[in-house]
Scaffold this motif. Structure first.
Motif, PDB file in Angstrom:
ATOM      1  N   ARG B  57       0.791  -1.216   0.000  1.00 19.49           N
ATOM      2  CA  ARG B  57       0.000   0.000   0.000  1.00 19.49           C
ATOM      3  C   ARG B  57       0.832   1.279   0.000  1.00 19.49           C
ATOM      4  NH1 ARG B  57      -0.315  -0.586   5.250  1.00 19.49           N
ATOM      5  NH2 ARG B  57      -1.757   0.803   6.313  1.00 19.49           N
ATOM      6  N   TYR B  58       0.364   2.215  -0.767  1.00 20.95           N
ATOM      7  CA  TYR B  58       1.027   3.501  -1.005  1.00 20.95           C
ATOM      8  C   TYR B  58       2.283   3.393  -1.874  1.00 20.95           C
ATOM      9  CZ  TYR B  58      -2.050   5.452   2.577  1.00 20.95           C
ATOM     10  OH  TYR B  58      -3.156   5.842   3.283  1.00 20.95           O
ATOM     11  N   LYS B  59       2.687   2.162  -2.229  1.00 22.01           N
ATOM     12  CA  LYS B  59       3.959   1.989  -2.933  1.00 22.01           C
ATOM     13  C   LYS B  59       3.800   1.625  -4.405  1.00 22.01           C
ATOM     14  CE  LYS B  59       6.438   2.677   0.738  1.00 22.01           C
ATOM     15  NZ  LYS B  59       7.242   3.911   0.872  1.00 22.01           N
ATOM     16  N   GLY B  60       2.571   1.392  -4.838  1.00 26.14           N
ATOM     17  CA  GLY B  60       2.383   1.075  -6.253  1.00 26.14           C
ATOM     18  C   GLY B  60       2.233  -0.414  -6.534  1.00 26.14           C
ATOM     19  N   THR B  61       1.979  -0.714  -7.800  1.00 26.55           N
ATOM     20  CA  THR B  61       1.597  -2.061  -8.225  1.00 26.55           C
ATOM     21  C   THR B  61       2.479  -2.533  -9.376  1.00 26.55           C
ATOM     22  OG1 THR B  61      -0.683  -1.500  -7.672  1.00 26.55           O
ATOM     23  CG2 THR B  61      -0.363  -3.409  -9.086  1.00 26.55           C
ATOM     24  N   THR B  62       2.851  -3.812  -9.338  1.00 24.32           N
ATOM     25  CA  THR B  62       3.495  -4.426 -10.513  1.00 24.32           C
ATOM     26  C   THR B  62       2.828  -5.769 -10.784  1.00 24.32           C
ATOM     27  OG1 THR B  62       5.158  -5.382  -9.041  1.00 24.32           O
ATOM     28  CG2 THR B  62       5.782  -3.394 -10.213  1.00 24.32           C
ATOM     29  N   LEU B  63       2.849  -6.191 -12.032  1.00 24.67           N
ATOM     30  CA  LEU B  63       2.270  -7.480 -12.385  1.00 24.67           C
ATOM     31  C   LEU B  63       3.199  -8.618 -11.950  1.00 24.67           C
ATOM     32  CD1 LEU B  63       0.955  -6.904 -16.015  1.00 24.67           C
ATOM     33  CD2 LEU B  63      -0.369  -6.912 -13.914  1.00 24.67           C
ATOM     34  N   THR B  64       2.619  -9.730 -11.545  1.00 26.40           N
ATOM     35  CA  THR B  64       3.391 -10.956 -11.326  1.00 26.40           C
ATOM     36  C   THR B  64       3.496 -11.700 -12.660  1.00 26.40           C
ATOM     37  OG1 THR B  64       1.425 -12.258 -10.899  1.00 26.40           O
ATOM     38  CG2 THR B  64       2.457 -11.207  -9.001  1.00 26.40           C
ATOM     39  N   LYS B  65       4.261 -12.774 -12.680  1.00 31.84           N
ATOM     40  CA  LYS B  65       4.344 -13.631 -13.867  1.00 31.84           C
ATOM     41  C   LYS B  65       2.938 -14.000 -14.352  1.00 31.84           C
ATOM     42  CE  LYS B  65       8.626 -15.068 -15.147  1.00 31.84           C
ATOM     43  NZ  LYS B  65       9.489 -15.682 -14.101  1.00 31.84           N
ATOM     44  N   ALA B  66       2.126 -14.451 -13.402  1.00 30.71           N
ATOM     45  CA  ALA B  66       0.762 -14.863 -13.761  1.00 30.71           C
ATOM     46  C   ALA B  66      -0.037 -13.702 -14.340  1.00 30.71           C
ATOM     47  CB  ALA B  66       0.051 -15.442 -12.540  1.00 30.71           C
ATOM     48  N   GLY B  67       0.118 -12.526 -13.746  1.00 29.83           N
ATOM     49  CA  GLY B  67      -0.592 -11.345 -14.222  1.00 29.83           C
ATOM     50  C   GLY B  67      -0.164 -10.955 -15.629  1.00 29.83           C
ATOM     51  N   ILE B  68       1.136 -11.028 -15.873  1.00 30.13           N
ATOM     52  CA  ILE B  68       1.659 -10.714 -17.211  1.00 30.13           C
ATOM     53  C   ILE B  68       1.056 -11.666 -18.240  1.00 30.13           C
ATOM     54  CG2 ILE B  68       3.730 -10.751 -18.674  1.00 30.13           C
ATOM     55  CD1 ILE B  68       5.318  -9.827 -16.164  1.00 30.13           C
ATOM     56  N   ALA B  69       0.990 -12.946 -17.871  1.00 27.77           N
ATOM     57  CA  ALA B  69       0.463 -13.948 -18.805  1.00 27.77           C
ATOM     58  C   ALA B  69      -0.967 -13.616 -19.211  1.00 27.77           C
ATOM     59  CB  ALA B  69       0.543 -15.336 -18.184  1.00 27.77           C
ATOM     60  N   VAL B  70      -1.786 -13.241 -18.234  1.00 24.52           N
ATOM     61  CA  VAL B  70      -3.178 -12.888 -18.539  1.00 24.52           C
ATOM     62  C   VAL B  70      -3.221 -11.647 -19.433  1.00 24.52           C
ATOM     63  CG1 VAL B  70      -5.401 -12.172 -17.600  1.00 24.52           C
ATOM     64  CG2 VAL B  70      -4.034 -13.889 -16.391  1.00 24.52           C
ATOM     65  N   ALA B  71      -2.468 -10.618 -19.052  1.00 25.37           N
ATOM     66  CA  ALA B  71      -2.468  -9.363 -19.809  1.00 25.37           C
ATOM     67  C   ALA B  71      -2.051  -9.591 -21.258  1.00 25.37           C
ATOM     68  CB  ALA B  71      -1.536  -8.346 -19.142  1.00 25.37           C
ATOM     69  N   VAL B  72      -0.966 -10.347 -21.439  1.00 26.54           N
ATOM     70  CA  VAL B  72      -0.445 -10.560 -22.792  1.00 26.54           C
ATOM     71  C   VAL B  72      -1.434 -11.365 -23.635  1.00 26.54           C
ATOM     72  CG1 VAL B  72       1.377 -11.695 -24.124  1.00 26.54           C
ATOM     73  CG2 VAL B  72       1.971 -10.294 -22.145  1.00 26.54           C
ATOM     74  N   ALA B  73      -2.108 -12.334 -23.005  1.00 28.41           N
ATOM     75  CA  ALA B  73      -3.103 -13.123 -23.741  1.00 28.41           C
ATOM     76  C   ALA B  73      -4.237 -12.225 -24.231  1.00 28.41           C
ATOM     77  CB  ALA B  73      -3.642 -14.249 -22.864  1.00 28.41           C
ATOM     78  N   VAL B  74      -4.638 -11.280 -23.397  1.00 29.03           N
ATOM     79  CA  VAL B  74      -5.710 -10.364 -23.780  1.00 29.03           C
ATOM     80  C   VAL B  74      -5.241  -9.449 -24.906  1.00 29.03           C
ATOM     81  CG1 VAL B  74      -7.217  -8.489 -23.011  1.00 29.03           C
ATOM     82  CG2 VAL B  74      -6.807 -10.447 -21.514  1.00 29.03           C
ATOM     83  N   ILE B  75      -4.008  -8.964 -24.789  1.00 26.56           N
ATOM     84  CA  ILE B  75      -3.454  -8.087 -25.824  1.00 26.56           C
ATOM     85  C   ILE B  75      -3.353  -8.833 -27.158  1.00 26.56           C
ATOM     86  CG2 ILE B  75      -1.325  -6.906 -26.554  1.00 26.56           C
ATOM     87  CD1 ILE B  75      -1.013  -6.157 -23.516  1.00 26.56           C
ATOM     88  N   ARG B  76      -2.936 -10.090 -27.091  1.00 20.79           N
ATOM     89  CA  ARG B  76      -2.876 -10.918 -28.317  1.00 20.79           C
ATOM     90  C   ARG B  76      -4.246 -10.982 -28.991  1.00 20.79           C
ATOM     91  NH1 ARG B  76      -0.910 -15.282 -31.248  1.00 20.79           N
ATOM     92  NH2 ARG B  76      -2.227 -17.149 -31.296  1.00 20.79           N
TER      93      ARG B  76
END
Ligand SMILES: [Mn+2]
Ligand SMILES: [Mn+2]
Ligand SMILES: [Mn+2]
Ligand SMILES: [Mn+2]
Lengths: 217, 217
Positions: B57-76
DNA sequence: AACTTATTTTAGATAAGACTAAAAATAGAA
DNA sequence: TTCTATTTTTAGTCTTATCTAAAATAAGTT
C-alpha cells in the motif's frame, strides 16, 4: 444498452414463447437459464420495470414489442457468428454454439452489418435455423418433425432441434447433415422408432432422434 | 477464468508498467480505467489476493508472472481481432479499437488459434503494434519516437502511440500510414515542431504529433 | 521541523445478479 | 370443497464492481 444477463433472459423467453405459444412459466425460464426460480423471478421483475416483458405474478411472462426486438437482434448476431465460425474458421457445426453464445453480446451495429456482408448475407445458420434480417424479420419455413411423418414419406433435413455436441456428432457419424434427403422406410407404432433411408444406407433411429430432426417435405 | 474487469485492469497495468518502467501508481491506473482511485485500490487488492499483481500500500503495483500472462493473452486477442476487422471486414484503422476492446474478452483458445491461422499469422496489428505469439512472446522492435530524431534523419513509420480516431484521421488526411517513409527536413528548438517530408509532400507538424509517431531508422 | 498539498486507502452505500430458506399462491386430488 | 403438492414469490445474504466522503500516508515548502 442491455446487460449480457438481460439479453440472455430475453432470448430464452423468446424461444420458450415460440415453443409453447403463450405466457412462459418462471420455472421454465429458470431451467433453461440454469438458475433458480427465485433468480428468474428477480430478473423478470427487472425486465418488466424496463417494459421488455409483461408480467403478472404467478401468471407467467411474455415479451413486449421492445423485448422481442432485443431478443431477435441477439439471435441474429448468434446465428451470423455461427456461420462465420463454420464457414470461415472451419469449426464443426457442433463446436460453435458456446462461442457464439459469447459473441452474440458484442455491441456494434456496424460490425454485424459488415459481418453479414462478409458472409454474403446467409439465410440460415449451420443448424438450419433462419437468420433474422436487420429489421428483425424471420423467414418462416414450413417444416415437419421427422417423428410425425409416416411410412414412405420423404423430404430433406432442414434443421435440428437439439444442438448438443453429442447429438450433432451422432448425425455426423451417420453422414446426416442439413440438406440430406431422408425417407421413412418403416415406423414402429409401439415406441415410435423408425427405419430411414439416407443416401444408400438404412438406419434404425429411436423416436427421440426423430423428434429432433426437422424435415421439409 | 478472469472477469472482464480483471482482464481490463491487468492489461492497463501492463501498459503503464511498460511506459514508466517500475511500479505503477494507483492514480495512473484509475485515470486510464476512467474510474476513481478508490475503485482502483479495491480492484488492485483483489488482484493481489489472487497473486496477479504484487502490491504494497502507497507503494504502487506491478504485475506478477501470472498477471503478465493474462495481460499478454488479452493483448494478443485484441490485436488479432483488430487485424480481422481491418483486413477482412474492411474497417478503417481508427474504427476498430472499441470493438476489439469487447472481442478481446471472448474465452476460447481454439477460436484464437483458428483466427490467427485465418489471418495468416500476422506479426503486427493495424497500428503497428506487435502481436504476442501463443506463448506470450512479444517481438521487441527497435523504434524511435519521431520527436527525438534530428534534422535530415529519416526512417519508416512503424507504429503510433495514440490510437484515438481524431489522431488516426489526422494521419489519413495527410496520407501517413504504417510503412510510410518520413524524413525530418527541419526542427524548431523552441517548441519542438518539425517540417517533415512524406512522399512528395512536406508538412509542418507540432511536437505533440511527433511524440506519437514511432519510426524505424 | 512543521505545515500544506497531493496521493492513496478505508469506510460505508448502491446496483446487478446470483443463492437459500421461508411464505404465498395456484393447481390437483380426494 | 378442502387438503396437499407444486409453483412462484419474497426476504435476507453474498460477490463484484462501482461511487462519495473521510481518514491516513507521502511529498513538498517554507
Ligand atoms: Mn449468451
Ligand atoms: Mn445455431
Ligand atoms: Mn476490454
Ligand atoms: Mn491496436
Amino acid at each position: 444498452m442491455y446487460t449480457r444477463a438481460e439479453e440472455n433472459y430475453l432470448k430464452c423467453i423468446f424461444h420458450l414463447e415460440q415453443e409453447h405459444k403463450g405466457a412462459v412459466a418462471t420455472n421454465a425460464i429458470a431451467q433453461m437459464m440454469h438458475t433458480k426460480a427465485s433468480s428468474a423471478t428477480d430478473m423478470i421483475q427487472r425486465l418488466a420495470d424496463k417494459e421488455l416483458v409483461s408480467y403478472r405474478r404467478y401468471k407467467g411472462t411474455t415479451l413486449t414489442k421492445a423485448g422481442i426486438a432485443v431478443a431477435v437482434a441477439v439471435i441474429r448476431k448468434h446465428r451470423l457468428w455461427e456461420v462465420f465460425l463454420v464457414e470461415k474458421l472451419n469449426f464443426q457445426w457442433d463446436e460453435v454454439h458456446e462461442i457464439a453464445e459469447q459473441l452474440e453480446h458484442i455491441q456494434s451495429e456496424e460490425l454485424i452489418t459488415r459481418l453479414d456482408k462478409f458472409l454474403d448475407h446467409p439465410d440460415y445458420d449451420p443448424h438450419g435455423d433462419p437468420i433474422p434480417d436487420k429489421h428483425g424479420n424471420i423467414k418462416k419455413t414450413e417444416k415437419k418433425v421427422l417423428s410425425e411423418m409416416s411410412k414412405s414419406q420423404h423430404g430433406i433435413l432442414v434443421g435440428v432441434r437439439e444442438t448438443s455436441g453429442e447429438f450433432l456428432q451422432y448425425l455426423d457419424k451417420r453422414n446426416i447433415a442439413i440438406g440430406t434427403k431422408i425417407k421413412v422406410l418403416g415406423k414402429e407404432f409401439f415406441d415410435g422408432s423408425m427405419i430411414i433411408q439416407v443416401k444408400r444406407e438404412q438406419f434404425f433411429i429411436s423416436k427421440k432422434i426423430a423428434e429432433n430432426l426437422y424435415i421439409q417435405v
